[in-house]
Design a protein around this motif. Structure first.
Motif, PDB file in Angstrom:
ATOM      1  N   LEU A 159     -22.067  54.218  25.321  1.00  0.00           N
ATOM      2  CA  LEU A 159     -20.917  53.404  25.727  1.00  0.00           C
ATOM      3  C   LEU A 159     -20.875  52.102  24.949  1.00  0.00           C
ATOM      4  O   LEU A 159     -19.785  51.588  24.630  1.00  0.00           O
ATOM      5  N   SER A 160     -22.037  51.560  24.641  1.00  0.00           N
ATOM      6  CA  SER A 160     -22.079  50.319  23.856  1.00  0.00           C
ATOM      7  C   SER A 160     -21.486  50.536  22.473  1.00  0.00           C
ATOM      8  O   SER A 160     -20.778  49.668  21.930  1.00  0.00           O
ATOM      9  N   ASN A 161     -21.763  51.686  21.873  1.00  0.00           N
ATOM     10  CA  ASN A 161     -21.174  51.995  20.571  1.00  0.00           C
ATOM     11  C   ASN A 161     -19.659  52.113  20.667  1.00  0.00           C
ATOM     12  O   ASN A 161     -18.932  51.661  19.776  1.00  0.00           O
ATOM     13  N   ARG A 162     -19.175  52.698  21.740  1.00  0.00           N
ATOM     14  CA  ARG A 162     -17.732  52.817  21.946  1.00  0.00           C
ATOM     15  C   ARG A 162     -17.116  51.445  22.187  1.00  0.00           C
ATOM     16  O   ARG A 162     -16.028  51.135  21.690  1.00  0.00           O
ATOM     17  N   ALA A 163     -17.834  50.616  22.948  1.00  0.00           N
ATOM     18  CA  ALA A 163     -17.303  49.293  23.272  1.00  0.00           C
ATOM     19  C   ALA A 163     -17.211  48.403  22.042  1.00  0.00           C
ATOM     20  O   ALA A 163     -16.337  47.531  21.958  1.00  0.00           O
ATOM     21  N   ALA A 164     -18.090  48.609  21.076  1.00  0.00           N
ATOM     22  CA  ALA A 164     -18.073  47.784  19.859  1.00  0.00           C
ATOM     23  C   ALA A 164     -16.765  47.932  19.102  1.00  0.00           C
ATOM     24  O   ALA A 164     -16.338  47.014  18.402  1.00  0.00           O
ATOM     25  N   GLY A 165     -16.118  49.070  19.235  1.00  0.00           N
ATOM     26  CA  GLY A 165     -14.849  49.287  18.553  1.00  0.00           C
ATOM     27  C   GLY A 165     -13.652  49.155  19.462  1.00  0.00           C
ATOM     28  O   GLY A 165     -12.536  49.523  19.076  1.00  0.00           O
ATOM     29  N   PHE A 166     -13.869  48.640  20.685  1.00  0.00           N
ATOM     30  CA  PHE A 166     -12.811  48.472  21.684  1.00  0.00           C
ATOM     31  C   PHE A 166     -12.047  49.787  21.899  1.00  0.00           C
ATOM     32  O   PHE A 166     -10.824  49.822  21.979  1.00  0.00           O
ATOM     33  N   ASN A 167     -12.815  50.867  21.993  1.00  0.00           N
ATOM     34  CA  ASN A 167     -12.223  52.190  22.194  1.00  0.00           C
ATOM     35  C   ASN A 167     -11.985  52.452  23.678  1.00  0.00           C
ATOM     36  O   ASN A 167     -12.725  51.968  24.543  1.00  0.00           O
ATOM     37  N   ILE A 168     -10.975  53.254  23.947  1.00  0.00           N
ATOM     38  CA  ILE A 168     -10.720  53.693  25.319  1.00  0.00           C
ATOM     39  C   ILE A 168     -11.737  54.764  25.686  1.00  0.00           C
ATOM     40  O   ILE A 168     -12.008  55.672  24.902  1.00  0.00           O
ATOM     41  N   VAL A 169     -12.317  54.647  26.873  1.00  0.00           N
ATOM     42  CA  VAL A 169     -13.325  55.596  27.348  1.00  0.00           C
ATOM     43  C   VAL A 169     -12.789  56.307  28.588  1.00  0.00           C
ATOM     44  O   VAL A 169     -12.243  55.678  29.498  1.00  0.00           O
ATOM     45  N   ASN A 170     -12.947  57.620  28.614  1.00  0.00           N
ATOM     46  CA  ASN A 170     -12.615  58.394  29.802  1.00  0.00           C
ATOM     47  C   ASN A 170     -13.788  58.244  30.776  1.00  0.00           C
ATOM     48  O   ASN A 170     -14.808  58.930  30.666  1.00  0.00           O
ATOM     49  N   VAL A 171     -13.653  57.319  31.719  1.00  0.00           N
ATOM     50  CA  VAL A 171     -14.744  57.019  32.649  1.00  0.00           C
ATOM     51  C   VAL A 171     -15.058  58.218  33.527  1.00  0.00           C
ATOM     52  O   VAL A 171     -16.225  58.497  33.841  1.00  0.00           O
ATOM     53  N   SER A 172     -14.033  58.957  33.919  1.00  0.00           N
ATOM     54  CA  SER A 172     -14.255  60.126  34.773  1.00  0.00           C
ATOM     55  C   SER A 172     -15.162  61.138  34.091  1.00  0.00           C
ATOM     56  O   SER A 172     -16.144  61.613  34.680  1.00  0.00           O
ATOM     57  N   GLU A 173     -14.877  61.456  32.838  1.00  0.00           N
ATOM     58  CA  GLU A 173     -15.706  62.423  32.121  1.00  0.00           C
ATOM     59  C   GLU A 173     -17.086  61.859  31.799  1.00  0.00           C
ATOM     60  O   GLU A 173     -18.087  62.577  31.832  1.00  0.00           O
ATOM     61  N   THR A 174     -17.131  60.582  31.497  1.00  0.00           N
ATOM     62  CA  THR A 174     -18.420  59.954  31.200  1.00  0.00           C
ATOM     63  C   THR A 174     -19.355  60.025  32.396  1.00  0.00           C
ATOM     64  O   THR A 174     -20.533  60.370  32.271  1.00  0.00           O
ATOM     65  N   LYS A 493      -7.441  63.272  40.501  1.00  0.00           N
ATOM     66  CA  LYS A 493      -6.608  64.218  39.762  1.00  0.00           C
ATOM     67  C   LYS A 493      -6.421  63.789  38.315  1.00  0.00           C
ATOM     68  O   LYS A 493      -6.585  64.584  37.378  1.00  0.00           O
ATOM     69  N   ASN A 494      -6.083  62.538  38.106  1.00  0.00           N
ATOM     70  CA  ASN A 494      -5.865  62.005  36.758  1.00  0.00           C
ATOM     71  C   ASN A 494      -7.063  61.129  36.371  1.00  0.00           C
ATOM     72  O   ASN A 494      -7.443  60.224  37.120  1.00  0.00           O
ATOM     73  N   ASP A 495      -7.644  61.425  35.224  1.00  0.00           N
ATOM     74  CA  ASP A 495      -8.863  60.732  34.813  1.00  0.00           C
ATOM     75  C   ASP A 495      -8.665  59.220  34.734  1.00  0.00           C
ATOM     76  O   ASP A 495      -7.596  58.728  34.375  1.00  0.00           O
ATOM     77  N   LEU A 496      -9.726  58.501  35.079  1.00  0.00           N
ATOM     78  CA  LEU A 496      -9.744  57.044  34.956  1.00  0.00           C
ATOM     79  C   LEU A 496     -10.166  56.688  33.534  1.00  0.00           C
ATOM     80  O   LEU A 496     -11.297  56.965  33.118  1.00  0.00           O
ATOM     81  N   CYS A 497      -9.263  56.083  32.780  1.00  0.00           N
ATOM     82  CA  CYS A 497      -9.541  55.711  31.381  1.00  0.00           C
ATOM     83  C   CYS A 497      -9.476  54.195  31.260  1.00  0.00           C
ATOM     84  O   CYS A 497      -8.461  53.573  31.616  1.00  0.00           O
ATOM     85  N   LEU A 498     -10.551  53.609  30.741  1.00  0.00           N
ATOM     86  CA  LEU A 498     -10.653  52.152  30.631  1.00  0.00           C
ATOM     87  C   LEU A 498     -11.258  51.765  29.293  1.00  0.00           C
ATOM     88  O   LEU A 498     -11.824  52.592  28.572  1.00  0.00           O
ATOM     89  N   VAL A 499     -11.171  50.471  28.989  1.00  0.00           N
ATOM     90  CA  VAL A 499     -11.767  49.921  27.758  1.00  0.00           C
ATOM     91  C   VAL A 499     -13.003  49.103  28.154  1.00  0.00           C
ATOM     92  O   VAL A 499     -12.865  48.085  28.845  1.00  0.00           O
ATOM     93  N   PRO A 500     -14.202  49.526  27.746  1.00  0.00           N
ATOM     94  CA  PRO A 500     -15.398  48.741  28.058  1.00  0.00           C
ATOM     95  C   PRO A 500     -15.566  47.577  27.064  1.00  0.00           C
ATOM     96  O   PRO A 500     -15.425  47.761  25.858  1.00  0.00           O
ATOM     97  N   VAL A 501     -15.878  46.420  27.619  1.00  0.00           N
ATOM     98  CA  VAL A 501     -16.142  45.241  26.788  1.00  0.00           C
ATOM     99  C   VAL A 501     -17.553  44.769  27.105  1.00  0.00           C
ATOM    100  O   VAL A 501     -17.872  44.498  28.266  1.00  0.00           O
ATOM    101  N   ILE A 502     -18.401  44.702  26.090  1.00  0.00           N
ATOM    102  CA  ILE A 502     -19.812  44.369  26.307  1.00  0.00           C
ATOM    103  C   ILE A 502     -19.943  42.979  26.916  1.00  0.00           C
ATOM    104  O   ILE A 502     -19.335  42.006  26.455  1.00  0.00           O
ATOM    105  N   ASN A 503     -20.743  42.881  27.972  1.00  0.00           N
ATOM    106  CA  ASN A 503     -21.034  41.615  28.600  1.00  0.00           C
ATOM    107  C   ASN A 503     -22.013  40.827  27.741  1.00  0.00           C
ATOM    108  O   ASN A 503     -23.151  41.253  27.536  1.00  0.00           O
ATOM    109  N   ILE A 504     -21.578  39.689  27.225  1.00  0.00           N
ATOM    110  CA  ILE A 504     -22.423  38.911  26.313  1.00  0.00           C
ATOM    111  C   ILE A 504     -23.078  37.734  27.000  1.00  0.00           C
ATOM    112  O   ILE A 504     -23.810  36.959  26.386  1.00  0.00           O
ATOM    113  N   ASN A 505     -22.842  37.550  28.300  1.00  0.00           N
ATOM    114  CA  ASN A 505     -23.444  36.414  29.011  1.00  0.00           C
ATOM    115  C   ASN A 505     -24.884  36.712  29.393  1.00  0.00           C
ATOM    116  O   ASN A 505     -25.266  37.829  29.601  1.00  0.00           O
TER     117      ASN A 505
END
Length: 505
Positions: A159-174, A493-505
Motif C-alpha cells: 500500500l505504501s508503494n501505491r500511496a507514493a504515486g497517489f493511486n486509487i486503491v480498492n480497499v474492499s479487495e485489499t 455491494k459496491n467496492d470502497l475505493c480510496l486514495v491512501p496518503v502516507i502519514n508523515i507525522n
C-alpha cells in the motif's frame, strides 16, 4: 402438454402438503403475529432473499419483535429485539440451539459433520469441544499471531508503494486479500510455490485467488434456491428435475477436490519442508489419533474456518472503513489515538491493539450497524412458550442480528454511527449483552470470536496508523452508498475505493 400435466400434479401435491402443514400451524391460537400468506406457498412470495435482514427488519416494525411466517410447508419464526433474544437464550437456549437441515449447508458440511451447521446433539457437543480445545485454544491463537502480523506487514508495504504515486486503491479487495491470506496460511500453512511478491490491491496472489474461489463457490451453494428447503416431502424431486441438485453436486465436487489436493500436498511434505504449523496439521494429527475422525471431517471443519474467518473479518473492516470515511471527525479521532500510542514505532502489533479503547469502540459500533452475519438460522427441538406465544417444535428460526443492533428500545439514535456510546460502557460483543451479539449467543455462538476479532483490530489499526484516506477525485462523501450483496455475510455491494496518503507525522 407433459410439462403442463406435471405442473398440475405437483400443484395438487403441494396443496395437500401445505394444507396439512397449515392445519398444524393454525391449531395454536397463540402464535406470533405475521403477514397473511397464500395457499400452497404461504409467505414465500413476500420473502426477500436478496436483502433478508432488511425485509425481516421491516416485518418487525410492523408486527413486533416476534413474527411468524409460513414459508412453503415450513413454520418460521423471526426474532428481532434484544428483549426477546434475552428471553429466548436465557430460558430456552437448548430448545433453540439446533440448525435447520438446508440442502446447501448439508452438502457443504458433508451431511452435518462439521461444528457450524451440525444439528444440536451429543455429536455436535463433542465436535465443538474438540475444535475449541485443539484448534481455537489460547495456545493456537497465540501461535498464529506471527502469521497475522506478517501478512499485515506485507499489505502495508504494498500500500505504501501505491500511496507514493497517489493511486486509487480498492480497499474492499485489499482487505479481502489480506484476510484471505491470513486464513489460508493459518489453515493450510505456507506453501513452497507461493508468490511472496503479493500486490494486495486485489486478488493477485495465489493464496487469495484460491480462497476467493472457495468462498465464491461456497456462497453460490448456500445462496442457491432449493424447493426441498421449503417443501421437504416433494422438493428433492423438483430440484433434480430443474437441475439445481446437479449444479450443487458439481460445485461440491470441485470444492472437495480442492480440499483433497491441499491435504495430499501437506501429507507429501516432509516435516523439515513444512514452513509453519497450520490448522490442517492439527486436524491430520487428530485423524491419526482417532479412527472415527475421517478426511471428510477434516474437510468439513476446514470449510467452517474458511467461511467463518475470511469473509466476516473482511466485512467488519470494510464496513468500519466505510463508516469512518463518511464520518471524517471520527476518522481523525481514532487515527489520533492509534498514532499517539504507536508513535514512530512503524507498526501496530496485537499487543498494541489491546490499549486502543476508541478503536475497539469503532469496531463495536460498526458491528452493531453492520453485523458480518446479519441473520443467524436456528431450529427448535421442542415446543416452548416465548413472550406468551406458543412456539412449535421443528420451527425454523431467524435471529435478525441486524435488527437487534438497531433496536430503539436499547439504542439512542440507533441508525447513527456514534462509537462514543461504547466508551465507559460495559457492553461487550462476547454474547453476554443481548443488544449487541454480532458473533451470536448461547451454545451456538461463534467459537472463533477471539481469532476473528484480533484479525479485524490488527488490519484496521494499521490501515489507520499508516495512511490518511482521501476520496478519489470527483467523488463526494454522499456518493458512498451502503448497499449490500446477498449472502451469508453482509458484504458491501459496491467496492470502497480510496486514495491512501502516507502519514508523515
Amino acid at each position: 402438454m407433459v410439462v403442463v400435466l406435471l405442473f398440475i400434479i405437483l400443484t395438487f401435491l403441494l396443496f395437500f402438503i401445505c394444507k396439512q402443514s397449515n392445519q398444524r400451524w393454525i391449531k395454536s391460537n397463540s402464535r406470533p403475529p405475521g403477514p397473511r400468506g397464500l395457499p400452497l406457498i404461504g409467505n414465500m412470495h413476500q420473502f426477500d432473499t436478496s436483502n433478508t435482514h432488511l425485509y425481516l427488519l421491516q416485518l418487525s416494525r410492523k408486527y413486533g419483535p416476534l413474527v411468524s411466517l409460513q414459508l412453503g410447508s415450513v413454520r418460521t419464526l423471526v426474532i428481532s429485539s434484544a428483549t426477546v433474544a434475552k428471553e429466548v437464550f436465557k430460558n430456552h437456549d437448548i430448545t433453540f440451539s439446533s440448525r435447520p437441515a438446508l440442502v446447501g449447508t448439508q452438502k457443504l458440511s458433508y451431511n452435518g459433520i462439521d461444528f457450524a451447521f451440525a444439528p444440536y446433539s451429543d455429536y455436535w457437543r463433542n465436535m465443538r469441544k474438540i475444535c475449541t480445545i485443539h484448534l481455537l485454544s489460547t495456545k493456537s491463537f497465540q501461535s498464529f499471531c506471527p502469521i497475522r502480523e506478517d501478512e499485515v506487514t506485507k499489505m502495508m508495504k504494498k500500500l505504501s508503494n501505491r500511496a507514493a504515486g497517489f493511486n486509487i486503491v480498492n480497499v474492499s479487495e485489499t482487505v479481502m486479500t489480506v484476510t484471505s491470506s491470513i486464513v489460508y496460511r493459518t489453515s493450510f500453512g505456507k506453501i513452497d510455490d507461493e508468490d511472496d511478491d503479493q500486490d494486495y490491491t486485489g486478488y493477485n496472489n495465489k493464496m487469495s485467488r484460491q480462497i476467493h474461489w472457495v468462498l465464491t463457490e461456497s456462497q453460490a451453494c448456500f445462496g442457491r434456491f432449493f424447493v426441498e428447503d421449503f417443501f421437504p416431502q416433494l422438493g428433492s424431486f423438483i430440484d433434480k428435475l430443474c437441475g439445481s441438485w446437479t449444479r450443487l453436486e458439481k460445485s461440491f465436487n470441485k470444492l472437495d477436490a480442492f480440499y483433497q489436493q491441499v491435504i495430499d500436498r501437506r501429507l507429501n511434505e516432509s516435516t523439515a519442508s513444512a514452513k509453519e504449523c497450520s490448522i490442517l496439521d492439527i486436524l491430520l494429527q487428530m485423524k491419526m489419533d482417532s479412527s472415527d475422525f475421517t478426511f471428510d471431517h477434516i474437510k468439513a471443519v476446514l470449510m467452517d474456518i474458511l467461511l467463518a474467518a475470511s469473509e466476516t473479518s473482511a466485512a467488519a473492516v470494510i464496513w468500519a472503513m466505510t463508516l469512518l470515511v463518511k464520518n471524517p471527525k471520527t476518522m481523525k479521532k481514532v487515527q489520533q489515538e492509534v498514532r499517539e500510542l504507536i508513535g514512530k514505532k512503524g507498526f501496530v502489533d496485537e499487543n498494541d491493539t489491546q490499549q486502543l479503547d476508541y478503536l475497539k469502540a469503532v469496531i463495536k459500533e460498526a458491528m452493531r450497524l453492520h453485523p458480518p452475519v446479519p441473520v443467524v438460522p436456528r431450529a427448535t427441538m421442542k415446543k416452548c412458550v416465548v413472550s406468551g406465544y406458543e412456539i412449535e417444535d421443528k420451527t425454523r428460526v431467524y435471529v435478525n442480528l441486524y435488527a437487534i443492533g438497531r433496536d430503539p428500545a436499547f439504542w439512542e439514535n440507533p441508525d447513527e454511527f456514534i462509537p462514543e456510546r461504547f466508551l465507559n460502557s460495559s457492553i461487550d460483543i462476547k454474547g453476554q449483552d443481548f443488544e449487541l451479539i454480532p458473533f451470536g449467543v448461547g451454545r451456538r455462538m461463534c467459537p472463533g470470536l477471539t481469532m476473528g476479532l484480533a484479525m479485524t483490530e490488527l488490519v484496521l489499526a494499521n490501515l489507520l496508523y499508516h495512511f490518511n484516506w482521501e476520496l478519489p477525485p470527483g467523488v463526494e462523501i454522499t456518493d458512498i452508498d451502503m448497499a449490500t450483496l446477498p449472502g451469508l455475510t453482509t458484504q458491501k455491494k459496491n467496492d470502497l475505493c480510496l486514495v491512501p496518503v502516507i502519514n508523515i507525522n
